[in-house]
Structures are given as C-alpha cells and as structure tokens.
Design a protein around this motif. Structure first.
Motif, short mmCIF file in Angstrom:
data_model
loop_
_atom_site.label_atom_id
_atom_site.label_comp_id
_atom_site.label_asym_id
_atom_site.label_seq_id
_atom_site.Cartn_x
_atom_site.Cartn_y
_atom_site.Cartn_z
N ILE A 127 6.43 56.35 54.30
CA ILE A 127 4.98 55.80 54.15
C ILE A 127 5.03 54.88 53.05
O ILE A 127 4.57 53.57 53.53
CB ILE A 127 3.99 56.95 53.93
CG1 ILE A 127 4.10 57.86 55.05
CG2 ILE A 127 2.61 56.31 53.65
CD1 ILE A 127 3.06 59.22 54.42
N ASP A 128 5.54 54.73 52.16
CA ASP A 128 5.64 53.84 51.15
C ASP A 128 6.39 52.47 51.63
O ASP A 128 6.07 51.46 51.22
CB ASP A 128 6.22 54.25 49.63
CG ASP A 128 5.29 55.08 49.33
OD1 ASP A 128 4.14 55.23 49.49
OD2 ASP A 128 5.63 56.02 48.15
N ASN A 129 7.35 52.76 52.51
CA ASN A 129 8.33 51.70 52.98
C ASN A 129 7.28 50.82 53.96
O ASN A 129 7.46 49.59 53.49
CB ASN A 129 9.42 52.55 53.91
CG ASN A 129 10.29 51.50 54.51
OD1 ASN A 129 10.24 50.10 54.61
ND2 ASN A 129 11.29 51.88 55.29
N LEU A 130 6.58 51.30 54.85
CA LEU A 130 5.60 50.70 55.70
C LEU A 130 4.70 49.93 54.78
O LEU A 130 4.34 48.78 55.22
CB LEU A 130 5.20 51.52 56.63
CG LEU A 130 4.40 50.85 57.67
CD1 LEU A 130 4.92 49.76 58.46
CD2 LEU A 130 3.97 51.81 58.76
N LEU B 201 -1.78 35.41 59.92
CA LEU B 201 -0.60 34.69 59.18
C LEU B 201 0.10 33.50 59.72
O LEU B 201 0.07 33.47 60.89
CB LEU B 201 0.39 35.83 59.11
CG LEU B 201 -0.03 37.30 58.66
CD1 LEU B 201 1.40 38.16 58.45
CD2 LEU B 201 -0.79 37.07 57.16
N PRO B 202 0.09 32.54 58.89
CA PRO B 202 0.85 31.25 59.35
C PRO B 202 2.06 31.55 60.12
O PRO B 202 2.50 30.90 61.11
CB PRO B 202 0.91 30.39 58.04
CG PRO B 202 -0.27 31.03 57.25
CD PRO B 202 -0.29 32.44 57.40
N GLU B 203 2.94 32.50 59.62
CA GLU B 203 4.07 32.86 60.31
C GLU B 203 4.12 34.36 60.35
O GLU B 203 3.91 35.17 59.42
CB GLU B 203 5.13 32.46 59.51
CG GLU B 203 5.52 31.05 59.68
CD GLU B 203 6.91 30.52 58.82
OE1 GLU B 203 7.68 31.55 58.81
OE2 GLU B 203 7.02 29.37 58.86
N ALA B 204 4.26 34.88 61.57
CA ALA B 204 4.30 36.41 61.83
C ALA B 204 5.33 37.14 60.80
O ALA B 204 6.55 36.48 60.48
CB ALA B 204 4.62 36.78 63.08
N ARG B 205 4.96 38.19 60.10
CA ARG B 205 5.90 38.82 58.96
C ARG B 205 6.64 40.03 60.12
O ARG B 205 6.13 40.89 60.52
CB ARG B 205 5.00 39.51 58.09
CG ARG B 205 6.02 40.09 57.11
CD ARG B 205 5.05 40.79 55.85
NE ARG B 205 3.98 39.79 55.35
CZ ARG B 205 3.40 40.21 54.46
NH1 ARG B 205 2.98 41.48 54.27
NH2 ARG B 205 2.61 39.19 53.83
N GLN B 206 7.85 39.70 59.86
CA GLN B 206 8.86 40.78 60.71
C GLN B 206 8.76 42.05 59.77
O GLN B 206 9.32 41.98 58.47
CB GLN B 206 10.29 40.15 60.62
CG GLN B 206 11.28 41.21 61.54
CD GLN B 206 10.69 41.46 62.90
OE1 GLN B 206 10.34 40.61 63.82
NE2 GLN B 206 10.57 42.76 63.20
N LEU B 207 8.88 43.16 60.24
CA LEU B 207 8.78 44.57 59.80
C LEU B 207 10.39 44.98 59.59
O LEU B 207 11.16 44.64 60.54
CB LEU B 207 7.74 45.48 60.35
CG LEU B 207 6.66 45.00 60.38
CD1 LEU B 207 5.71 46.16 60.93
CD2 LEU B 207 5.83 44.78 58.99
N GLN B 208 10.59 45.56 58.67
CA GLN B 208 12.08 46.11 58.40
C GLN B 208 11.80 47.76 59.10
O GLN B 208 10.82 48.19 59.00
CB GLN B 208 12.58 46.13 57.05
CG GLN B 208 12.58 44.72 56.49
CD GLN B 208 13.46 43.86 57.31
OE1 GLN B 208 14.78 44.24 57.49
NE2 GLN B 208 12.96 42.70 57.73
N GLY C 257 1.55 45.33 52.59
CA GLY C 257 0.41 45.08 51.50
C GLY C 257 -0.59 45.86 51.59
O GLY C 257 -1.79 45.55 50.93
N VAL C 258 -0.43 47.38 51.90
CA VAL C 258 -1.35 48.38 51.94
C VAL C 258 -1.49 49.05 50.96
O VAL C 258 -0.34 49.64 50.59
CB VAL C 258 -1.54 49.14 53.09
CG1 VAL C 258 -2.50 50.32 53.18
CG2 VAL C 258 -1.72 48.50 54.52
N LEU C 259 -2.77 49.25 50.07
CA LEU C 259 -2.73 50.03 48.98
C LEU C 259 -3.23 51.39 49.12
O LEU C 259 -4.36 51.36 49.89
CB LEU C 259 -3.47 49.11 47.87
CG LEU C 259 -2.71 47.88 46.95
CD1 LEU C 259 -4.00 47.52 45.93
CD2 LEU C 259 -1.52 48.58 46.23
#
Length: 218
Positions: free
Chosen positions: A151-154, A47-54, A159-161
């Motif tokens: 689980i759905d939150n994460l 990723l060009p910029e790391a994605r911060q998780l909530q 972007g995991v299906l």
C-alpha cells in the motif's frame, strides 16, 4: 496482515497543509498549460507528463491480484480510504456513483472507466468487508487492499498521504485514519494523468474526465 505494527501518524493540520500545497501546485501547473500542451479550462490538475507507475502487488475484493496490469487497457479512477470512514469516503463514492450516471457509457462497456477504492486500513478491511462496502455504492466498483508495505509502495508513488490516530482505548482496532481526499485518474497505459481534488462534484468531474480523455485519446 499483523495487528502489531506501529501506526503512522499524520495529523489533520499536516493534511490541510498538503491540501494548500496541492492548490498552489495546481495554480502553478495551470500557468504551464500553454507551454506543456495540456487541456485548459479544467477544474483538475493535469500532469504535464504522465507519471509511469512502478510495480506493486495488492489484491482486489475478488481475491485476484491487483497491480499495474489491472490499470492497463482502460481509464481508471483511484481513491484511497477505509470502510470505517465517517464522511469523506462515503461522500466521494456517492459522487463517483453519480459521475457514472453522467457518462455516455455503462460499466463494462468499451470506453467506460473503472473505479478502484484502495483501503489504507488493511487490519480492519478484509476483502469481504471491502466487497460489501464498495458494491453498496455501485456493483462495478472494486475494493483493493493488501500488505502495508505494498500500500505504501503505491501511495508513495502517487503522493497520497494517510496516517492513523493514536489508539485511545484497550481495543487495538479502535482508531480512525486520516487520509487525502483526492481522486486520481490513471490512463490506459497505467500512468497517473490527473488529480481531482475535493470538494468533488459529479458534473464537474464528468466534464473534466471527458475533456482529458478526448484530449489524450482512449
């Protein structure tokens, strides 16, 4: 966890379409490498910029909380699947075991990553089932699961299906789960840094991991 929930359905064609999109996304991202300052010559989508998780709230197979705090302080691999998986999950975990053997550190040593196998099948995958499953491949692997909304939150953030096939018998636990095969790399700040797409090869993954971690630091 309840057995009365209505399974979500994601078909294999849809997952195949997503895989194609992921490939094109990887191509597009690779074209941005010189402008974004990410390492080149990679067989991974960085990723060009790391994605911060909530924040999210799950449990590991020891019965301990698993959230953002458990992803901080070391590099981590996340893989989503289920213990009844006939092919993708065992093959990927076997590859990760082989990857472990190609790294210069041992599990538990400073600088060694962690592997978290997140079950998207909480109705069947108890913590004890997860423990037996993941430690069969490597004692350092950790199984994770929890309530479906968490689980759905994460998965939504990453972007995991995944989705469940329609149940075709009187047994409410007789079904399979369709899911993405990507392995996700999380940095020591708990941010999504890269996506490693199948087919997985331990030598290639080890090389990619070393390049990424050397480039971004421990």
């Amino acid at each position: 966890m309840s057995d009365t929930r209505i399974p979500k359905f994601v078909s294999y064609p849809l997952i195949a379409l997503v895989a194609v999109i992921a490939v094109w996304l990887g191509i597009w991202l690779s074209l941005q490498e010189q402008r974004s300052g990410i390492p080149d010559n990679m067989e991974a989508t960085v990723l060009p910029e790391a994605r911060q998780l909530q924040p999210f709230a799950l449990q590991d197979h020891h019965g301990q909380p698993f959230g953002l705090a458990q992803l901080e302080g070391q590099w981590s691999f996340l893989f989503f699947g289920f213990t009844n998986c006939p092919d993708i999950c065992p093959a990927t975990l076997h590859t990760m075991k082989s990857l472990w053997q190609k790294l210069p550190t041992e599990p538990g040593e400073p600088g060694h990553p962690q592997l978290f196998f997140v079950s998207v099948d909480p109705d069947r995958d108890s913590l004890d089932t997860l423990r037996q499953y993941v430690t069969y491949f490597d004692p350092s692997f950790v199984g994770v699961t929890g309530e479906l909304d968490q689980i759905d939150n994460l998965t939504g953030q990453l972007g995991v299906l995944y989705g469940y096939d329609d149940k075709k018998s009187d047994n409410p636990l007789d079904y399979t789960v369709n899911h993405s095969g990507q392995v996700l790399l999380i940095d020591p700040q708990g941010r999504m840094r890269a996506v490693l797409s199948p087919p997985h090869d331990s030598t290639t993954m080890a090389r990619n991991y070393q390049i990424i971690t050397d480039y971004y630091g421990d």
